[in-house]
Design an enzyme around this catalytic site. Structure first.
Site, PDB file in Angstrom:
ATOM      1  N   SER A 111       0.826  -1.206   0.000  1.00  0.00           N
ATOM      2  CA  SER A 111       0.000   0.000   0.000  1.00  0.00           C
ATOM      3  C   SER A 111       0.866   1.265   0.000  1.00  0.00           C
ATOM      4  O   SER A 111       1.856   1.348   0.721  1.00  0.00           O
ATOM      5  CB  SER A 111      -0.884  -0.016   1.245  1.00  0.00           C
ATOM      6  OG  SER A 111      -1.653   1.150   1.303  1.00  0.00           O
ATOM      7  N   GLY A 135       1.753  11.025   4.091  1.00  0.00           N
ATOM      8  CA  GLY A 135       0.687  11.371   5.036  1.00  0.00           C
ATOM      9  C   GLY A 135      -0.698  10.967   4.575  1.00  0.00           C
ATOM     10  O   GLY A 135      -1.663  11.708   4.732  1.00  0.00           O
ATOM     11  N   ASN A 167      -6.343  -1.417   1.944  1.00  0.00           N
ATOM     12  CA  ASN A 167      -5.723  -0.827   3.122  1.00  0.00           C
ATOM     13  C   ASN A 167      -6.564   0.348   3.617  1.00  0.00           C
ATOM     14  O   ASN A 167      -6.884   1.250   2.850  1.00  0.00           O
ATOM     15  CB  ASN A 167      -4.303  -0.371   2.757  1.00  0.00           C
ATOM     16  CG  ASN A 167      -3.522   0.157   3.945  1.00  0.00           C
ATOM     17  OD1 ASN A 167      -3.825   1.223   4.467  1.00  0.00           O
ATOM     18  ND2 ASN A 167      -2.529  -0.589   4.376  1.00  0.00           N
ATOM     19  N   CYS A 177       0.653   3.973  10.451  1.00  0.00           N
ATOM     20  CA  CYS A 177       1.173   5.052   9.613  1.00  0.00           C
ATOM     21  C   CYS A 177       1.938   6.041  10.478  1.00  0.00           C
ATOM     22  O   CYS A 177       1.380   6.628  11.399  1.00  0.00           O
ATOM     23  CB  CYS A 177       0.060   5.785   8.873  1.00  0.00           C
ATOM     24  SG  CYS A 177       0.743   7.111   7.847  1.00  0.00           S
ATOM     25  N   ILE A 224       6.265  -5.408   8.189  1.00  0.00           N
ATOM     26  CA  ILE A 224       6.156  -4.217   9.021  1.00  0.00           C
ATOM     27  C   ILE A 224       5.891  -2.980   8.165  1.00  0.00           C
ATOM     28  O   ILE A 224       6.216  -2.963   6.976  1.00  0.00           O
ATOM     29  CB  ILE A 224       7.460  -3.988   9.844  1.00  0.00           C
ATOM     30  CG1 ILE A 224       8.669  -3.927   8.914  1.00  0.00           C
ATOM     31  CG2 ILE A 224       7.628  -5.044  10.884  1.00  0.00           C
ATOM     32  CD1 ILE A 224      10.004  -3.607   9.578  1.00  0.00           C
ATOM     33  N   ASN A 225       5.334  -1.965   8.781  1.00  0.00           N
ATOM     34  CA  ASN A 225       5.278  -0.643   8.153  1.00  0.00           C
ATOM     35  C   ASN A 225       6.673  -0.016   8.230  1.00  0.00           C
ATOM     36  O   ASN A 225       7.640  -0.667   8.613  1.00  0.00           O
ATOM     37  CB  ASN A 225       4.212   0.208   8.859  1.00  0.00           C
ATOM     38  CG  ASN A 225       3.633   1.283   7.958  1.00  0.00           C
ATOM     39  OD1 ASN A 225       4.372   1.955   7.230  1.00  0.00           O
ATOM     40  ND2 ASN A 225       2.328   1.471   7.998  1.00  0.00           N
ATOM     41  N   GLY A 231      12.828   0.472   2.322  1.00  0.00           N
ATOM     42  CA  GLY A 231      13.860   0.106   1.349  1.00  0.00           C
ATOM     43  C   GLY A 231      14.701  -1.055   1.862  1.00  0.00           C
ATOM     44  O   GLY A 231      14.524  -1.499   3.003  1.00  0.00           O
ATOM     45  N   GLY A 267      11.548  -3.974   2.968  1.00  0.00           N
ATOM     46  CA  GLY A 267      12.865  -4.044   2.351  1.00  0.00           C
ATOM     47  C   GLY A 267      13.042  -5.107   1.293  1.00  0.00           C
ATOM     48  O   GLY A 267      14.163  -5.352   0.846  1.00  0.00           O
TER      49      GLY A 267
END
Lengths: 249, 306
Positions: free
Chosen positions: B22, B73, B101, B132, B194-195, B220, B247
């Site tokens: 997402s 954001g 999402n 977020c 993970i975010n 990344g 990543g």
């Protein structure tokens, strides 16, 4: 059409302080408008570097870039014969298809290169072109001869007065009675804002922003306009003066 | 299509485990210019909130060694527009179900978004983003406390009747296992993790932050080891499927993530850097599996724990 293409460096020459010109052999068939850009892969850098197209012919594209950091420094060290990878087909560019009236083109600093391609395309269409090129000083100036060779009416100004008229592009507009012309500009925001304010006409403005992807996926370069949220990389970089949020006063 | 790439995410059989994450893939159609997106396992669509959002001021992007920071954001056109316009446009070019999402600033907002997504044919999984890092009052604040994570999950599960609910977790916590367990206890059908990690960069010449909001989410290849470690820990502690994110940039990373315990994976930042990455991974996987003597991807899930 967007794609990743390899280009061979035909030349990479120093033009002015921190400014380099690179001619790349490869596909130019994706170019539909002047003012579009490529996103260049840099070794050991995570993101690509968006650079506008200055000029093109059937088998090559020309970019002019300023060394501002790690990525553009590496570009400046490329040798003839090196291959660089570009994501191409990016940005809307200046839509000049239906333009017949005289046009004032204004380029500031590293905003001059796309303005060259624009002026060349306009001249080719038979449009009457007046150009203002604005630089900080003589050491930063480039491409004056190339603009002269296009046969456009050329005005040059510098902040320190070391070349051409001393002052801003907007000062030239006022002094030379160019405020009632359709304008097309590329430069930093304060410069474009002064052109926007000085002009009594509408125009097209090309914006710059830090980008993630360069093709509209990440929303990294969004801006607000009167006609909704726009991505500089996808709906831009060229915006109409009627849609930007600036005011004349 | 290679049968060996199929994985079962709950009751949903994916053609392969590759799902663009997402926020890095819009609503899919930007990528149609590069390849046929129907080769993907699924697509996790842009984080959607009840109301339209512009998001944060620019600059929103800063480059890092082996990664990038974003502070977009949650820019999105709002729930109505996503369902009525974006999903319809996507359905014209993508013929599989998506991971929808959703995000919110209150439990009520999460509930409303999830409820409406539950009624959409195109939605295969509802992915509740409680992680977020780029919005105040909400977003990550629900994902950094087990009790708050439990409450959001429970509230969403109470109204969602049709679709599986996955909770997307933040790595910016002391104990991600406790959060994951709280979500499972509240009825979550799976975990996405993970975010991004909170990060900053500063301009060498001016000394000022590069990101207008100072901080943003770092993603990344640099974060892969963090993601692998956390997926490994959570796989040990819960009995619901995990979508591994963080990543991944090549087929080898997918295999590693599945060893750690992921049933499927999401590819994020790498889509921005290389729009072809998901296609390249899907094409490379069978060859890599041969090299590693892997018969099916399904059988390697959690291999690190055996």
């Amino acid at each position: 059409m967007k794609s990743i293409q390899n280009y061979e460096v035909l030349s990479n020459e120093y033009l002015a302080l921190d400014i380099y010109k690179m001619v790349l052999k490869g596909d130019s068939s994706w170019i539909t408008n002047p003012g579009q850009f490529v996103n260049i892969t840099i070794e050991n850098a995570y993101l690509k570097r968006p650079i506008s197209i200055c000029d093109w012919d059937e088998n090559s594209i020309t970019i002019i870039y300023k060394v501002v950091g790690f990525g553009t420094k590496q570009l400046s060290q490329k040798k003839v014969g090196d291959v660089i990878e570009c994501l191409v087909g990016l940005g809307n560019g200046y839509d000049i298809e239906n333009i017949n009236e005289p046009v004032l083109v204004v380029g500031g600093g590293v905003g001059v290169p796309p303005i060259y391609g624009l002026a060349k395309s306009l001249v080719k269409k038979g449009v009457d072109v007046t150009a203002i090129l604005a630089f900080n000083g003589q050491e930063n100036a480039f491409y004056l001869k190339e603009f002269e060779d296009l046969g456009v009416k050329l005005h040059v100004c510098t902040m320190d007065g070391s070349l051409g008229t001393k002052g801003f592009a907007s000062d030239v507009m006022k002094n030379e009675n160019l405020c009632d012309m359709l304008y097309m500009v590329c430069g930093n925001v304060p410069m474009m804002q002064s052109v926007f304010k000085a002009s009594n006409h509408n125009g097209l403005l090309s914006f710059e922003e830090r980008m993630g992807c360069g093709f509209g996926a990440c929303m990294g370069c969004s801006c607000k306009t009167l006609t909704g949220y726009k991505r500089i990389c996808k709906e831009g970089p060229v915006m109409k003066s009627e849609e930007i949020l600036w005011t004349k006063d | 299509m290679d049968e060996r790439l199929k994985v079962k995410l709950g009751n949903w059989e994916l053609d392969n485990p590759i799902i663009p994450a997402s926020g890095t893939y819009g609503f899919g159609y930007e990528f149609c210019e590069f390849y046929d997106i129907n080769i993907l396992g699924s697509i996790a669509t842009k984080g959607t909130t009840l109301e339209p959002r512009f998001g944060n001021p620019t600059p929103r992007i800063a480059e890092c060694t082996s990664g990038m920071i974003n502070s977009v954001g949650l820019q999105n056109p709002g729930l109505d527009e996503v369902i009525n316009v974006e999903f319809k446009k996507l359905a014209e070019v993508f013929h599989k179900k998506v991971v929808a999402n959703v995000s919110g600033f209150s439990i009520e907002e999460y509930v409303e978004c999830a409820k409406r997504m539950d009624a959409c044919d195109i939605v295969g999984i509802i992915e509740v983003n409680i992680s977020c890092p780029n919005v105040k009052h909400g977003g990550m604040s629900f994902g950094t406390d087990p009790k708050a994570a439990y409450e959001v999950t429970k509230a969403v599960k109470d109204v969602v009747k049709n679709k599986p609910v996955y909770i997307k977790l933040s790595p910016n916590v002391t104990d991600i296992v406790a959060i994951a367990k709280a979500c499972e206890e509240a009825g979550a059908d799976g975990i996405s993790m993970i975010n991004t990690l909170l990060g900053s960069r500063f301009d060498l010449k001016t000394g000022k932050p590069i990101i207008a909001n100072v901080m943003g989410g770092f993603s990344g290849p640099a974060i892969l080891p963090v993601a692998l470690r956390m997926v490994y820990q959570v796989y040990k502690a819960v009995n619901i499927p995990i979508i591994g994110i963080g990543g991944i940039s090549k087929a080898e990373d997918v295999i590693e993530m599945m060893y750690a315990g992921a049933t499927a994976v999401q590819i994020g930042a790498e889509n921005c850097r290389n729009p072809y990455v998901c296609k390249e991974i899907i094409e490379r996987l069978p060859q890599l599996m041969d090299e590693l003597k892997i018969n099916t991807l399904q059988e390697i899930i959690g291999r690190a724990h055996v």
